[in-house]
Design a protein around this motif. Sequence first.
Motif, PDB file in Angstrom:
ATOM      1  N   ILE A 104       0.838  -1.190   0.000  1.00 48.06           N
ATOM      2  CA  ILE A 104       0.000   0.000   0.000  1.00 48.06           C
ATOM      3  C   ILE A 104       0.881   1.250   0.000  1.00 48.06           C
ATOM      4  N   GLN A 105       0.211   2.391  -0.208  1.00 43.83           N
ATOM      5  CA  GLN A 105       0.951   3.652  -0.183  1.00 43.83           C
ATOM      6  C   GLN A 105       0.797   4.304   1.189  1.00 43.83           C
ATOM      7  N   GLU A 106       1.772   5.106   1.509  1.00 47.52           N
ATOM      8  CA  GLU A 106       1.762   5.849   2.766  1.00 47.52           C
ATOM      9  C   GLU A 106       0.453   6.615   2.909  1.00 47.52           C
ATOM     10  N   GLY A 107      -0.127   6.550   4.101  1.00 45.25           N
ATOM     11  CA  GLY A 107      -1.361   7.269   4.373  1.00 45.25           C
ATOM     12  C   GLY A 107      -2.618   6.414   4.281  1.00 45.25           C
ATOM     13  N   GLU A 108      -2.516   5.266   3.638  1.00 41.36           N
ATOM     14  CA  GLU A 108      -3.681   4.382   3.522  1.00 41.36           C
ATOM     15  C   GLU A 108      -3.916   3.633   4.830  1.00 41.36           C
ATOM     16  N   ASN A 109      -5.156   3.136   4.971  1.00 39.48           N
ATOM     17  CA  ASN A 109      -5.510   2.284   6.108  1.00 39.48           C
ATOM     18  C   ASN A 109      -5.513   0.829   5.661  1.00 39.48           C
ATOM     19  N   LEU A 110      -5.319  -0.086   6.604  1.00 44.44           N
ATOM     20  CA  LEU A 110      -5.337  -1.503   6.252  1.00 44.44           C
ATOM     21  C   LEU A 110      -5.760  -2.333   7.454  1.00 44.44           C
ATOM     22  N   THR A 111      -6.236  -3.528   7.157  1.00 45.81           N
ATOM     23  CA  THR A 111      -6.575  -4.488   8.203  1.00 45.81           C
ATOM     24  C   THR A 111      -6.038  -5.860   7.820  1.00 45.81           C
ATOM     25  N   VAL A 112      -5.421  -6.526   8.773  1.00 48.15           N
ATOM     26  CA  VAL A 112      -4.970  -7.899   8.564  1.00 48.15           C
ATOM     27  C   VAL A 112      -5.671  -8.786   9.584  1.00 48.15           C
ATOM     28  N   TYR A 113      -5.800 -10.069   9.231  1.00 45.13           N
ATOM     29  CA  TYR A 113      -6.646 -10.958  10.019  1.00 45.13           C
ATOM     30  C   TYR A 113      -5.898 -12.213  10.447  1.00 45.13           C
ATOM     31  N   CYS A 114      -6.349 -12.747  11.561  1.00 47.23           N
ATOM     32  CA  CYS A 114      -5.791 -13.979  12.106  1.00 47.23           C
ATOM     33  C   CYS A 114      -6.973 -14.837  12.549  1.00 47.23           C
ATOM     34  N   ASN A 115      -7.109 -16.025  11.955  1.00 46.51           N
ATOM     35  CA  ASN A 115      -8.258 -16.883  12.257  1.00 46.51           C
ATOM     36  C   ASN A 115      -7.803 -18.267  12.669  1.00 46.51           C
ATOM     37  N   SER A 116      -8.456 -18.783  13.695  1.00 48.89           N
ATOM     38  CA  SER A 116      -8.114 -20.097  14.222  1.00 48.89           C
ATOM     39  C   SER A 116      -9.221 -21.099  13.933  1.00 48.89           C
ATOM     40  N   SER A 117      -8.860 -22.347  13.861  1.00 52.76           N
ATOM     41  CA  SER A 117      -9.839 -23.411  13.641  1.00 52.76           C
ATOM     42  C   SER A 117     -10.627 -23.718  14.909  1.00 52.76           C
TER      43      SER A 117
END
Lengths: 110, 116
Positions: free
Chosen positions: A13-26
């Motif tokens: 992504i470019q500087e200034g953008e927002n982001l979300t990352v995810y972690c999912n368990s079984s």
Amino acid sequence: TQLLEQSPQFLSIQEGENLTVYCNSSSVFSSLQWYRQEPGEGPVLLVTVVTGGEVKKLKRLTFQFGDARKDSSLHITAAQPGDTGLYLCGLSNSGYALNFGKGTSLLVTP
Amino acid sequence: DVKVTQSSRYLVKRTGEKVFLECVQDMDHENMFWYRQDPGLGLRLIYFSYDVKMKEKGDIPEGYSVSREKKERFSLILESASTNQTSMYLCASSLPNSGRWYYEQYFGPGTRLTVT
């Protein structure tokens, strides 16, 4: 073995953008740690979440633990090049060892 | 601050050599761990130790052994290095929270080992 999936695998992504990352368990887990690893370095602990529905903030980073205790997310507001790195989640179920996901590799360009 | 140090940042060894990787932590942590990290495979646990002279196999112990003679020091030994052991090796130590129901791990800077 408890499966732990992180998504997306890569994010650019470019500087200034927002982001979300995810972690999912079984399956349900008791606590989860988030780490950031810069290239050529060891992972650094960012936060531990232990309560379903818990939200923790660390400057521009917001960590959330799902109500069902099977998932977690990391949201970064106004990303900066210094946020570049591999984001790892690790879960603990009252044992000594953590089970780690494969991570999300984030690149923030100026 | 917790400090975990590893003896070398970069190491190049030949096939068949015996390799020692040393890890020291300065926070009196009970538990210490050795992982290897490879692209696409994530962090994989090789061995861990929950007390002096105690050790437990992790997910990939084959070809490795460990030694913990003092609480602060945990050594990883490659008995006869092979090219498929080329990897980033990470040491960690952990401390339980006050209720002893979860642990937070603190990592060293890693050793990039190349076996030729």
